[in-house]
Design an enzyme around this catalytic site. Sequence first.
Site, PDB file in Angstrom:
ATOM      1  N   LYS A 145      33.682  79.358  52.862  1.00 26.19           N
ATOM      2  CA  LYS A 145      34.999  78.650  53.817  1.00 26.19           C
ATOM      3  C   LYS A 145      35.845  79.071  53.860  1.00 26.19           C
ATOM      4  O   LYS A 145      37.044  78.275  52.739  1.00 26.19           O
ATOM      5  CB  LYS A 145      33.993  77.889  53.974  1.00 26.19           C
ATOM      6  CG  LYS A 145      32.418  77.939  55.439  1.00 26.19           C
ATOM      7  CD  LYS A 145      32.643  76.315  55.264  1.00 26.19           C
ATOM      8  CE  LYS A 145      31.190  76.766  56.569  1.00 26.19           C
ATOM      9  NZ  LYS A 145      30.798  76.019  56.739  1.00 26.19           N
ATOM     10  N   LYS A 282      38.524  73.816  61.403  1.00 27.50           N
ATOM     11  CA  LYS A 282      37.681  72.537  61.598  1.00 27.50           C
ATOM     12  C   LYS A 282      37.758  71.333  61.153  1.00 27.50           C
ATOM     13  O   LYS A 282      37.877  70.078  61.544  1.00 27.50           O
ATOM     14  CB  LYS A 282      36.198  73.089  62.637  1.00 27.50           C
ATOM     15  CG  LYS A 282      35.843  73.368  61.120  1.00 27.50           C
ATOM     16  CD  LYS A 282      35.465  72.652  59.843  1.00 27.50           C
ATOM     17  CE  LYS A 282      34.483  73.038  58.267  1.00 27.50           C
ATOM     18  NZ  LYS A 282      33.538  72.439  57.602  1.00 27.50           N
ATOM     19  N   ARG A 348      32.883  65.234  55.125  1.00 26.75           N
ATOM     20  CA  ARG A 348      33.583  64.335  53.945  1.00 26.75           C
ATOM     21  C   ARG A 348      34.639  64.437  54.948  1.00 26.75           C
ATOM     22  O   ARG A 348      35.604  63.568  54.094  1.00 26.75           O
ATOM     23  CB  ARG A 348      33.419  65.372  52.629  1.00 26.75           C
ATOM     24  CG  ARG A 348      34.127  66.397  52.655  1.00 26.75           C
ATOM     25  CD  ARG A 348      33.964  66.419  51.022  1.00 26.75           C
ATOM     26  NE  ARG A 348      34.271  68.118  50.919  1.00 26.75           N
ATOM     27  CZ  ARG A 348      33.732  68.714  49.651  1.00 26.75           C
ATOM     28  NH1 ARG A 348      33.340  67.774  48.546  1.00 26.75           N
ATOM     29  NH2 ARG A 348      33.992  69.933  49.187  1.00 26.75           N
ATOM     30  N   ASN A 349      35.506  65.890  55.128  1.00 26.26           N
ATOM     31  CA  ASN A 349      37.123  65.345  55.849  1.00 26.26           C
ATOM     32  C   ASN A 349      36.903  64.004  56.731  1.00 26.26           C
ATOM     33  O   ASN A 349      37.627  63.279  56.505  1.00 26.26           O
ATOM     34  CB  ASN A 349      37.344  66.371  56.305  1.00 26.26           C
ATOM     35  CG  ASN A 349      38.089  67.560  55.593  1.00 26.26           C
ATOM     36  OD1 ASN A 349      38.660  67.591  54.789  1.00 26.26           O
ATOM     37  ND2 ASN A 349      36.579  68.395  55.211  1.00 26.26           N
TER      38      ASN A 349
END
Length: 424
Positions: A145, A282, A348-349
């Site tokens: 990603k 994102k 997690r971000n």
Amino acid sequence: MATLGVHSKKHKVTVVGSGNWGSAIAKIVAENTKEHLDLFEEEVQMWVFEEEITVPRASKHYDAGSKFSTEPHKLTKLINHFHENVKYLPGIALPTNLIANPSLQESVHNSTILVFNLPHQFIDGLCDQMKDDILPYARGVSCIKGVSVDSEDVRLFSESIGEKLGIYCGALSGANIANEVAQEKFSETTIAYDPPPMDSRNPTPQATTPKGQTPLSSQLDLTAINEHKDTRGKTSKTKLIVPPPELPPIDHKLLQTLFHRPYFHVQVVSDVAGVSLGGALKNIVAIATGFVAGLGWGDNAKAAVMRVGLLEMVKFGKMFFSNSVHAGTFTEESAGVADLITSCSGGRNYRCAKMSVERNISIEEVEKEELNGQMLQGLSTAKDVYGFLKARGKQDEFPLLAGTYRILQGEVKVEDLPDLIVGK
């Protein structure tokens, strides 16, 4: 089931990478090669970075009387013995036709389809190690990603792989939490693959116009062309080799057959840049969403940030990859809006940004406390994207992406976000 027909050879598939997500994808691929023996060789190789471990006590395979549980063994031996990646994907049964291999060169030998699923920082080194052992006409799909960004350029991991190996490589990305996919909970993904012209098995035959002239476009044999366009519409530096006609063509239909499962639905598109950008940008939006969640501003605020973030993702793609990006990739596909929703709901971000506000500490401190040495992709992406935009004087056109970085830097407060995203 279809038959080989005119195609006398089958595709051999190798998965390069065996972590959490790599093992989950390898499971899917091996299930499908076994079901479609008209198209694929049944055995799937999975390259494993070798290490020695003992079977964990929490594993169903733990046996105090077994050497596997009391003495270190090679991870590949454990995977092939138990048909489970007991370290990185515990509790998930892997198909018996999936073979763990510690040799990168052996695992990619004679493979016509290479699936890349490993941390991006290892791409260059591994490609250097395998480039002399792969088939020159192999094709790839990157499950890595994100994108590589600096002040000079935005590079897709799929194109970096393609240039290193001299092959064409597409991308897979979506709202895909590895453990949920491995547990066969329903999800979707997007594969971006723009088949090079020379991969066409049906070049336009010569034909005459009403005036008896044969137009140039009708005389072109696409299989004789070794050039293709990159995602910016420029002629790629990579000169591709045409796959032999004995193999089934690697097109959207074949890739869907290779990756689609009843629990893992696949949509195949041609927008490689859009799918790759969605997986990177994102993460910045997820940090911003986590910030407002940490303030306790509620779902309305989170939805507002996500809406603005989605618009900026589309704008970024159209501005810097205008020759290939489609807005619909962001607004309609799993790699766009669905991945954004997942990341802004519990990724997690998002979680670390939320905790940083709640605890009144930096997000870097949360990262150290909560992630056991793992890194937040959103932090580096926010920095790199801001540097890229600023080098072009475009930062004011992306107030959320730029504003998130400024909050991370301590230049402005989280409470300023509503005013920041209005822009100038």
